[in-house]
Write a protein that holds these residues in place. Sequence first.
Motif, PDB file in Angstrom:
ATOM      1  N   GLY A  77       0.787  -1.223   0.000  1.00 60.12           N
ATOM      2  CA  GLY A  77       0.000   0.000   0.000  1.00 60.12           C
ATOM      3  C   GLY A  77       0.818   1.271   0.000  1.00 60.12           C
ATOM      4  O   GLY A  77       0.303   2.350   0.307  1.00 60.12           O
ATOM      5  N   ASP A  78       2.081   1.173  -0.386  1.00 58.98           N
ATOM      6  CA  ASP A  78       2.987   2.317  -0.392  1.00 58.98           C
ATOM      7  C   ASP A  78       2.992   2.948  -1.787  1.00 58.98           C
ATOM      8  O   ASP A  78       3.340   2.287  -2.776  1.00 58.98           O
ATOM      9  N   ALA A  79       2.623   4.226  -1.882  1.00 57.25           N
ATOM     10  CA  ALA A  79       2.539   4.902  -3.178  1.00 57.25           C
ATOM     11  C   ALA A  79       3.899   5.123  -3.825  1.00 57.25           C
ATOM     12  O   ALA A  79       3.964   5.471  -5.011  1.00 57.25           O
ATOM     13  N   SER A  80       4.977   4.916  -3.086  1.00 59.43           N
ATOM     14  CA  SER A  80       6.315   5.141  -3.642  1.00 59.43           C
ATOM     15  C   SER A  80       6.972   3.848  -4.119  1.00 59.43           C
ATOM     16  O   SER A  80       7.999   3.897  -4.788  1.00 59.43           O
ATOM     17  N   ARG A  81       6.375   2.684  -3.811  1.00 55.88           N
ATOM     18  CA  ARG A  81       6.998   1.394  -4.126  1.00 55.88           C
ATOM     19  C   ARG A  81       6.159   0.621  -5.147  1.00 55.88           C
ATOM     20  O   ARG A  81       4.946   0.479  -4.983  1.00 55.88           O
ATOM     21  N   TYR A  82       6.842   0.080  -6.201  1.00 54.47           N
ATOM     22  CA  TYR A  82       6.137  -0.631  -7.265  1.00 54.47           C
ATOM     23  C   TYR A  82       6.926  -1.878  -7.667  1.00 54.47           C
ATOM     24  O   TYR A  82       8.135  -1.816  -7.879  1.00 54.47           O
ATOM     25  N   ARG A  83       6.205  -2.993  -7.760  1.00 56.64           N
ATOM     26  CA  ARG A  83       6.815  -4.237  -8.228  1.00 56.64           C
ATOM     27  C   ARG A  83       7.061  -4.134  -9.733  1.00 56.64           C
ATOM     28  O   ARG A  83       6.193  -3.707 -10.494  1.00 56.64           O
ATOM     29  N   LEU A  84       8.251  -4.550 -10.173  1.00 56.17           N
ATOM     30  CA  LEU A  84       8.601  -4.545 -11.591  1.00 56.17           C
ATOM     31  C   LEU A  84       8.303  -5.913 -12.210  1.00 56.17           C
ATOM     32  O   LEU A  84       8.186  -6.910 -11.492  1.00 56.17           O
TER      33      LEU A  84
END
Length: 267
Positions: A77-84
């Motif tokens: 739920g972190d807006a700064s972290r994204y799975r690639l």
Amino acid sequence: MTFRELILDCAERWGVADETGTRAGIPTDLAVLDKVKRKINAGYADFLRADPRWTFLRQRVQVTWYPDGDGPYNINGDASRYRLPSYVGSAPLTDWTYVDAGAPPSCILTVDGERVRMAAARQVATGVPTWAGCIPLATEDGVGGQSKGWEVVFYPRPSTAYTVEAMFRVGNHVLAELGERHVAGSDHDRTIIAYADHHWFKDDAETPDIPARYEAEMLRNFGASVQIDKQRRPRNHGKLIDPSVMRNPVNRSSNLGTLTFDGAAIS
């Protein structure tokens, strides 16, 4: 081809497809299905390593920001972290650029992932990101929480739903989801199948001529893929110039200014 289509094609070729219905299907025996998947992925891995110059080993990856952290690829739920994507094997080869029209006329610098995490830990900030860092992703679905995949962290935390992209080099891509596609494109479907055939038949000790036949078929398809890939490479390398300058000697010489000898101009 999707992973399901590869499985069905190979299973029919190898005589292990499910033919109990009106149409052939992927194997229903889980042990057989697991073996087919492993042979396909082994062949796929060999194909990706067969030529480090494959053009498709450089892939553009897009990330859409979700300021509320509720996107399909947000982590915890972190807006700064994204799975690639699973095929990403390292940090990007370029900085991140905006895709949307009307987006900020700037790029997001690629920096060390730990530097981004340290900045976020020192001060929580929201706005237009200036840094992006990639780090190995530790997930709960790995054995003992081992790293599995990569994530990108943006700082400050994005406040607008823009889409950004960067260029990555493909790592060890393992096909897992049935709807997933390999990174090479449909022109190389038959070559990947040929590599999978080679893995399926190479240990066939009863008929040694069969492994040799499939190895020859694999090499023939590899050669065809190399020729296809060559056609996708850029024709020109080096600096971009105005071609009109090269075609027009007057324009070309004018860039040199006035030539003189003993203080007198040379016409």
